[in-house]
Design a protein around this motif. Structure first.
Motif, PDB file in Angstrom:
ATOM      1  N   ARG A  87       3.617   4.410  16.777  1.00  0.00           N
ATOM      2  CA  ARG A  87       2.586   5.329  17.232  1.00  0.00           C
ATOM      3  C   ARG A  87       2.320   6.417  16.200  1.00  0.00           C
ATOM      4  O   ARG A  87       1.210   6.941  16.109  1.00  0.00           O
ATOM      5  N   ALA A  88       3.361   6.766  15.421  1.00  0.00           N
ATOM      6  CA  ALA A  88       3.216   7.815  14.418  1.00  0.00           C
ATOM      7  C   ALA A  88       2.860   7.264  13.043  1.00  0.00           C
ATOM      8  O   ALA A  88       2.658   8.034  12.103  1.00  0.00           O
ATOM      9  N   ALA A  89       2.786   5.927  12.918  1.00  0.00           N
ATOM     10  CA  ALA A  89       2.495   5.304  11.622  1.00  0.00           C
ATOM     11  C   ALA A  89       1.077   5.652  11.167  1.00  0.00           C
ATOM     12  O   ALA A  89       0.204   5.922  11.988  1.00  0.00           O
ATOM     13  N   PRO A  90       0.828   5.665   9.855  1.00  0.00           N
ATOM     14  CA  PRO A  90      -0.519   5.948   9.344  1.00  0.00           C
ATOM     15  C   PRO A  90      -1.540   4.995   9.956  1.00  0.00           C
ATOM     16  O   PRO A  90      -1.350   3.775   9.925  1.00  0.00           O
ATOM     17  N   PRO A  91      -2.621   5.505  10.533  1.00  0.00           N
ATOM     18  CA  PRO A  91      -3.619   4.641  11.184  1.00  0.00           C
ATOM     19  C   PRO A  91      -4.241   3.617  10.246  1.00  0.00           C
ATOM     20  O   PRO A  91      -4.757   2.595  10.707  1.00  0.00           O
ATOM     21  N   ILE A  92      -4.184   3.887   8.941  1.00  0.00           N
ATOM     22  CA  ILE A  92      -4.812   2.969   7.985  1.00  0.00           C
ATOM     23  C   ILE A  92      -4.084   1.634   7.932  1.00  0.00           C
ATOM     24  O   ILE A  92      -4.654   0.614   7.518  1.00  0.00           O
ATOM     25  N   LEU A  93      -2.824   1.613   8.350  1.00  0.00           N
ATOM     26  CA  LEU A  93      -2.044   0.377   8.328  1.00  0.00           C
ATOM     27  C   LEU A  93      -2.410  -0.476   9.542  1.00  0.00           C
ATOM     28  O   LEU A  93      -2.313  -0.029  10.680  1.00  0.00           O
ATOM     29  N   SER A  94      -2.817  -1.719   9.300  1.00  0.00           N
ATOM     30  CA  SER A  94      -3.178  -2.620  10.389  1.00  0.00           C
ATOM     31  C   SER A  94      -1.926  -3.217  11.023  1.00  0.00           C
ATOM     32  O   SER A  94      -0.818  -3.125  10.481  1.00  0.00           O
ATOM     33  N   VAL A 151       0.861  -1.182   0.000  1.00  0.00           N
ATOM     34  CA  VAL A 151       0.000   0.000   0.000  1.00  0.00           C
ATOM     35  C   VAL A 151       0.898   1.234   0.000  1.00  0.00           C
ATOM     36  O   VAL A 151       2.020   1.207   0.525  1.00  0.00           O
ATOM     37  N   PRO A 152       0.446   2.349  -0.591  1.00  0.00           N
ATOM     38  CA  PRO A 152       1.287   3.551  -0.672  1.00  0.00           C
ATOM     39  C   PRO A 152       1.745   4.062   0.691  1.00  0.00           C
ATOM     40  O   PRO A 152       2.851   4.599   0.825  1.00  0.00           O
ATOM     41  N   GLU A 153       0.906   3.889   1.711  1.00  0.00           N
ATOM     42  CA  GLU A 153       1.252   4.418   3.043  1.00  0.00           C
ATOM     43  C   GLU A 153       2.505   3.763   3.620  1.00  0.00           C
ATOM     44  O   GLU A 153       3.166   4.337   4.491  1.00  0.00           O
TER      45      GLU A 153
END
Length: 292
Positions: free
Chosen positions: A166-173, A61-63
């Motif tokens: 903690r700073a990772a994109p929330p969309i990533l599970s 995924v791009p994130e």
């Protein structure tokens, strides 16, 4: 009831992590560290890819290419490499004791990087916890073991990874994060083997040790995820320190380790400081909401 189940999941996770460490240390007796890291990454990547696809998610995924994720990958590599080296060249007990300071380092990093509020009591607990690390390291010419710095480097790597998570994109599970966390270990281990040499096909007990490390590593990750989602974080997190108890038991039973008084005292100081920090964190009120 959720807090009880969450606490039991956390204890299971810490027991599984300690067993995983034992298998890695066993494999490191005969196999190069780089090969262990590469094969551990390969097995973990395969399992987490399967779990990701089973949830209907995509691994690419791009994130995943955002700068914060690249930082997370860098810390993941550093933490895992130095941790494996520490298990190979120092005792399981000392390595596990030093890693118990991770929550203190994360608290310090959260204050410096994210601007989270940390009062003087928690700053004091952090300082005392680091004094406990020094008790284990014993940085004096007659007693200092340079190899013990490997565990300190691993501690900084894992703490940095947790902060970047903690700073990772929330969309990533968590499963997607698991895929990338394990996948980067494959080229890292391969590069280490290219430099050091000595790789060979694992035989018998070596292969079983690697399979055990991968299996218990995935179990630990799953149990940790269940614990953090099921119970209150402030309730279940203190049970992370049971990992040290399991490590001391396994180190004494399987490797004949007998930690001396200073090591045990340092471990007690680290755990006590970490528990106090967690208790203080529960009492700190959340910052006031910003006006719209």
């Amino acid at each position: 009831m959720d807090n009880l189940r969450g606490s039991l999941w956390m204890i299971l996770a810490m027991a599984a992590f300690a067993v995983e460490d034992t298998f890695i240390k066993t494999a490191a007796i005969a196999l190069p560290v780089g090969e262990i890291i590469a094969l551990f990454g390969l097995g973990g990547t395969a399992i987490f890819l399967g779990l990701t696809w089973a949830r209907g998610e995509r691994a690419l995924v791009p994130e995943a290419a955002r700068p914060v994720m690249l930082l997370r990958i860098g810390f993941e590599i550093g933490g895992r490499v130095f941790f494996t080296l520490s298990l190979a060249f120092t005792t399981l007990s000392a390595t596990s004791a030093i890693l118990q300071a991770a929550p203190l380092v994360v608290t310090l990093g959260a204050a410096l990087v994210f601007g989270e509020r940390v009062g003087w009591r928690r700053w004091s607990a952090i300082a005392i916890g680091f004094a406990g690390v020094l008790l284990i390291l014993r940085p004096l010419p007659q007693s200092f073991d340079p190899a013990s710095l490997l565990a300190v480097a691993a501690l900084l790597g894992f703490a940095g990874r947790d902060l970047m998570t903690r700073a990772a994109p929330p969309i990533l599970s968590r499963m997607q994060l698991g895929v990338w966390g394990f996948a980067v270990l494959i080229p890292t281990g391969a590069a280490m083997v290219a430099v050091t040499g000595g790789a060979r096909l694992p035989q018998g007990s070596e292969a079983l040790a690697l399979c055990g490390a991968i299996g218990f590593g995935v179990l630990a990750y799953y149990a940790l995820t269940a614990a953090m989602r099921m119970g209150e974080v402030a309730v279940v997190t203190p049970f992370r320190y049971t990992r040290l108890l399991f490590a001391l038991i396994l180190g004494a039973w399987l490797f004949g380790e007998r930690p001396d008084l200073l090591t045990l005292a340092g471990a007690a100081v680290i755990v006590g400081s970490g528990l106090y920090t967690l208790l203080r964190q529960r009492r700190v009120p959340p910052p006031p909401a910003a006006a719209r």
